[in-house]
Design an enzyme around this catalytic site. Sequence first.
Site, PDB file in Angstrom:
ATOM      1  N   ASN A 135      49.094  53.235 -19.851  1.00 41.60           N
ATOM      2  CA  ASN A 135      50.198  52.934 -20.601  1.00 41.60           C
ATOM      3  C   ASN A 135      51.375  52.916 -19.720  1.00 41.60           C
ATOM      4  O   ASN A 135      52.539  52.996 -20.121  1.00 41.60           O
ATOM      5  CB  ASN A 135      50.225  53.727 -21.795  1.00 41.60           C
ATOM      6  CG  ASN A 135      49.243  53.481 -22.718  1.00 41.60           C
ATOM      7  OD1 ASN A 135      48.643  52.660 -23.227  1.00 41.60           O
ATOM      8  ND2 ASN A 135      48.726  54.756 -23.241  1.00 41.60           N
ATOM      9  N   ARG A 136      51.158  52.550 -18.525  1.00 40.68           N
ATOM     10  CA  ARG A 136      52.549  52.624 -17.443  1.00 40.68           C
ATOM     11  C   ARG A 136      53.057  53.876 -17.451  1.00 40.68           C
ATOM     12  O   ARG A 136      54.234  53.902 -16.959  1.00 40.68           O
ATOM     13  CB  ARG A 136      53.242  51.598 -17.867  1.00 40.68           C
ATOM     14  CG  ARG A 136      52.394  50.247 -17.706  1.00 40.68           C
ATOM     15  CD  ARG A 136      51.845  49.929 -16.542  1.00 40.68           C
ATOM     16  NE  ARG A 136      51.423  48.385 -16.244  1.00 40.68           N
ATOM     17  CZ  ARG A 136      50.323  48.200 -16.516  1.00 40.68           C
ATOM     18  NH1 ARG A 136      49.315  48.777 -16.855  1.00 40.68           N
ATOM     19  NH2 ARG A 136      50.079  46.749 -16.373  1.00 40.68           N
ATOM     20  N   LEU A 137      52.652  55.160 -17.988  1.00 40.17           N
ATOM     21  CA  LEU A 137      53.133  56.456 -17.680  1.00 40.17           C
ATOM     22  C   LEU A 137      52.792  56.703 -16.486  1.00 40.17           C
ATOM     23  O   LEU A 137      52.100  57.858 -16.346  1.00 40.17           O
ATOM     24  CB  LEU A 137      52.814  57.261 -18.957  1.00 40.17           C
ATOM     25  CG  LEU A 137      53.617  56.992 -20.242  1.00 40.17           C
ATOM     26  CD1 LEU A 137      53.255  58.005 -21.388  1.00 40.17           C
ATOM     27  CD2 LEU A 137      55.072  57.190 -20.065  1.00 40.17           C
TER      28      LEU A 137
END
Length: 215
Positions: free
Chosen positions: A193-195
Amino acid sequence: MEGEIDHRATRRDFRAGTLARAELNPDPWVQMQRWLQEAESAGNFDPTAMALATADSNGVPSVRYVLLKHFDVRGVCWYTDNRSQKGQELAANPHAAIVFYWPELDRQLRLAGTVALLPEEDAESYFRQRPLGSRLAAAASEQSLEIADRVSLEARVAELKAHYPNGDVPRNPAWRGYRLAPQRFEFWQGRSNRLHDRFVYTPDGDSWRIARLMP
């Protein structure tokens, strides 16, 4: 544009791993060596390939891939023709940045700092270790200059090969080594989730300060 590809359809998630502060070595050089070894173990074709970004005296950037040849606590080193675009830009503006990308592990490593020429004897020593074909190519090429065609380039190599039948082709004095002394390391681990996990090392006296950055 006709035939344009919509890359939104090719997005993928990053699930190869995680990176926690407790896992990091206090010394970025040790951490860098660890990641290089892990990239090789993961099957990366050439974990030493690094994108080198330079800029001219006006700040106009350029970037290309070079190969890391050796490193120690003084910096990361590579070799090239100082008549090339990157050589001329580094002579005018000795600041540069480097990034390694290891897709097998969803990892990037970024370094930024100042660049200086290695001593002539370092270039000579490494040049002598290169395969004959690589030495002939380096001696024949005035990197980044225009040439009429491929035939002309190969003719220069053939002429050198004939002139030095024993293979003892000399190093052109323009073929030199460079060292980037980092003032910043960033270790980037892709996450779902692009974290992403991002940690930056900056000098702090005789040691390094480590901080987590938001993705």
